[in-house]
Design an enzyme around this catalytic site. Structure first.
Site, PDB file in Angstrom:
ATOM      1  N   LYS A  81       0.857  -1.196   0.000  1.00  0.00           N
ATOM      2  CA  LYS A  81       0.000   0.000   0.000  1.00  0.00           C
ATOM      3  C   LYS A  81       0.889   1.242   0.000  1.00  0.00           C
ATOM      4  CE  LYS A  81      -4.026   1.812   2.584  1.00  0.00           C
ATOM      5  NZ  LYS A  81      -4.824   1.693   3.819  1.00  0.00           N
ATOM      6  N   SER A 156      -9.842   2.097   2.674  1.00  0.00           N
ATOM      7  CA  SER A 156      -8.968   2.837   1.772  1.00  0.00           C
ATOM      8  C   SER A 156      -8.034   1.945   0.959  1.00  0.00           C
ATOM      9  CB  SER A 156      -8.133   3.828   2.577  1.00  0.00           C
ATOM     10  OG  SER A 156      -7.237   3.128   3.435  1.00  0.00           O
ATOM     11  N   SER A 180      -9.944  -0.256   6.768  1.00  0.00           N
ATOM     12  CA  SER A 180      -9.344  -0.169   5.431  1.00  0.00           C
ATOM     13  C   SER A 180      -8.669  -1.420   4.917  1.00  0.00           C
ATOM     14  CB  SER A 180      -8.355   0.981   5.373  1.00  0.00           C
ATOM     15  OG  SER A 180      -9.067   2.176   5.289  1.00  0.00           O
TER      16      SER A 180
HETATM   17  N1  GLN Z   1     -13.202   4.336   5.917  1.00  0.00           N
HETATM   18  C1  GLN Z   1     -12.621   4.767   7.155  1.00  0.00           C
HETATM   19  C2  GLN Z   1     -12.258   6.215   7.084  1.00  0.00           C
HETATM   20  O1  GLN Z   1     -12.447   6.813   6.060  1.00  0.00           O
HETATM   21  C3  GLN Z   1     -11.447   3.922   7.514  1.00  0.00           C
HETATM   22  C4  GLN Z   1     -10.204   4.284   6.812  1.00  0.00           C
HETATM   23  C5  GLN Z   1      -9.037   3.450   7.197  1.00  0.00           C
HETATM   24  O2  GLN Z   1      -9.185   2.417   7.854  1.00  0.00           O
HETATM   25  N2  GLN Z   1      -7.856   3.915   6.837  1.00  0.00           N
HETATM   26  O3  GLN Z   1     -11.807   6.788   8.030  1.00  0.00           O
END
Ligand code: GLN
Length: 508
Positions: A81, A156, A180
């Site tokens: 990532k 994400s 994410s």
């Molecule tokens: N979707 C969640 C957010 O936007 C989690 C994001 C993540 O785990 N990095 O904060």
């Protein structure tokens, strides 16, 4: 030959490379070719490091040829990532503010991958600074879900999950702040694990919300995820929140898959209204499979989970507003308007205005507000109290059961564009995943079948440092639900309805 390579599990590739039936260079080249042919349609990668990967592969081959004994994943490629620093390789967090930046050092996770002989193919797409649930907040365009390229791959870490589902990589690394790793795994039919907070090092991971962020493994099979987990986990003195304890026996648990007598608690609050019928059906069938394998399934109530989303969307932006203050255009990253006539403050304003996307700005503003004097107690302070109540719900539940379970997300992958203009609908995708981040316990998503041709995920939550229980349940499910293909996804590929993903993967 190359079709067989890209379809193999990472464990299998590792075994064949160690036996010198395959070279790491051959395997790496097969994935690079596939990325070149198909990533145009998926956009899983922000940067493909072909030369660097082949160089790492050749080095592993030389060590193995010289008779050196390396770990089970030596020579196997992995997608990283783009939130992890990798020395000399562009690392952007999918933000224009970091475009072109090359870190002078490796994250601990990056270094451990290299030390174990894994070959880093490139950097995968994500929502900017990991803020989002669909990978549509990337400054470099969205990633497409290989199951249906008109749909989101989750966020994400949509790039890492899509790379696995499209067979562009056999393994990938993600980070999970609110879901994410698990949400992308759920909507792409792959395995994603958020280790116990402190179980994997955050050193060199571009920070979003430090008390929640946690790196973890992504794979197509439970065993592959466990092997990768063991490579990256373990104490790191460079991360002050790293836990100094042995890594839970995750690959042993993945091999065993024994759930006889395991007490499984279904979280009452994570289901019902707002959950798609197809998701609830697959979830119920997975529970039946666990019962058939000898698990004891009971219902458990965690009343404060209802407030998790609200608490998260105060605590997370508060930490974001503080972490992202470092992008000041002075030391590194984008600098706009520095023509000699403007003050440093004006240059900072212009640079941050141009470099951050809308969602990032929204969170910086919310977080700054929540932390401001006069509002601190009302917002940040009460959110922290709710966080404690959620951790207590987990403690009480784990007195009664060994693991908690729920769907990973209320719906299957939704169409690209559907929730972009509606942040609250987007945030709702994390309803099931956020409690584990707030409490810091271990949690994973495993594939449990399809609803209308799209993958459904089964979430398992375990107490801190009991990550092995996740793998035990995941392996039991995989055995019950997968056939000859060895993974649920592979079966769907063989039998499932035609779709963009199937065409892409069948050509392999
Ligand atoms: N979707 C969640 C957010 O936007 C989690 C994001 C993540 O785990 N990095 O904060």
């Amino acid at each position: 030959m190359s079709a067989a390579i890209v379809r193999a599990t990472a464990a299998e590739l590792g075994r064949r490379i160690a036996a010198r039936e395959l070279t790491s260079v051959e395997v790496t080249q097969a994935f690079l070719d596939r990325i070149a042919a198909h990533d145009g349609a998926i956009n899983a990668f922000l940067h493909v490091d072909a030369a660097g990967a082949l160089e790492q592969a050749a080095a592993v081959d030389a060590r193995l040829d010289a008779g050196e004994k390396l770990g089970p994943l030596a020579g196997v490629p992995v997608a990283l990532k783009d939130l992890f620093c990798q020395r000399g390789v562009p690392t952007t967090a999918a933000s224009a503010i970091l475009a072109g930046w090359e870190p002078p050092y490796d994250a601990t996770v990056t270094r451990r991958l290299k030390d174990a002989g894994l070959v880093i193919l490139g950097k995968t797409n994500l929502d900017e600074f990991a803020m989002g649930s669909s990978t549509e907040n990337s400054a470099f365009g969205p990633t497409h879900n290989p199951w249906d390229v008109e749909r989101i791959p989750g966020g994400s870490g949509g790039g890492s999950a899509a790379a696995l589902a499209a067979y562009l990589a056999p393994l990938a690394i993600g980070t999970d702040t609110g879901g994410s790793i698990r949400l992308p795994a759920s909507v792409t039919g792959t395995v994603g694990v958020k280790p116990t907070y402190g179980g994997t090092s955050r050193f060199g991971v571009i920070a979003m919300a430090s008390s929640l962020d946690q790196p973890g493994p992504c794979a197509r099979t439970v065993e592959d995820a466990a092997l990768l987990h063991e490579v990256i986990a373990g104490h790191d003195p460079a991360d002050s929140t790293s836990i100094d304890a042995p890594v839970p026996p995750v690959s042993e648990a993945a091999r065993s898959g024994d759930v006889a007598g395991l007490r499984v608690g279904v979280v009452k609050e994570l289901g019902g209204e707002g959950y798609e019928p197809g998701v609830e059906e697959r979830f119920a069938e997975a529970l039946d499979a666990l019962r058939a394998a000898g698990a004891e399934v009971v219902e458990v109530s965690c009343p404060n989970f209802t407030y998790a989303l609200g608490a998260y969307y105060l605590i997370m932006p508060s930490e974001v507003s503080s972490n992202l203050a470092r992008y000041d255009a002075m030391r590194y990253g984008l600098r706009v308007g520095d023509d000699g006539t403007r003050s440093a403050e004006e240059v900072m304003n212009l640079s941050r205005g141009a470099g951050f996307g809308d969602e990032v700005k929204r969170r910086i503003i919310i977080g700054t507000y929540a932390l401001s004097s006069g509002y601190y107690d009302a917002y940040y302070g009460s959110a922290q109290q709710v966080r404690t109540l959620i951790a207590r719900d987990f403690d009480a539940a784990f007195e009664q059961v060994d693991v908690l379970v729920s769907p990973s997300t209320p719906t299957v992958a939704f169409p690209l564009g559907e929730r972009v203009a509606d942040p609250l609908a987007m945030y709702a995708a994390d309803l099931c995943t956020i409690p584990s981040n707030l409490a810091g316990n271990a949690s994973a998503s495993f594939p449990c079948g399809l609803s209308d041709g799209l993958p459904v995920g089964f979430q398992v939550m375990a107490p801190p440092l009991a990550d092995d229980r996740l793998y035990r349940v995941g392996a039991a499910l995989e055995r019950a639900l997968a056939g000859a293909g060895g993974c649920v996804l592979c079966d769907a590929l063989a039998d499932g309805p035609a779709g963009a993903y199937l065409d892409v993967a069948k050509e392999a």
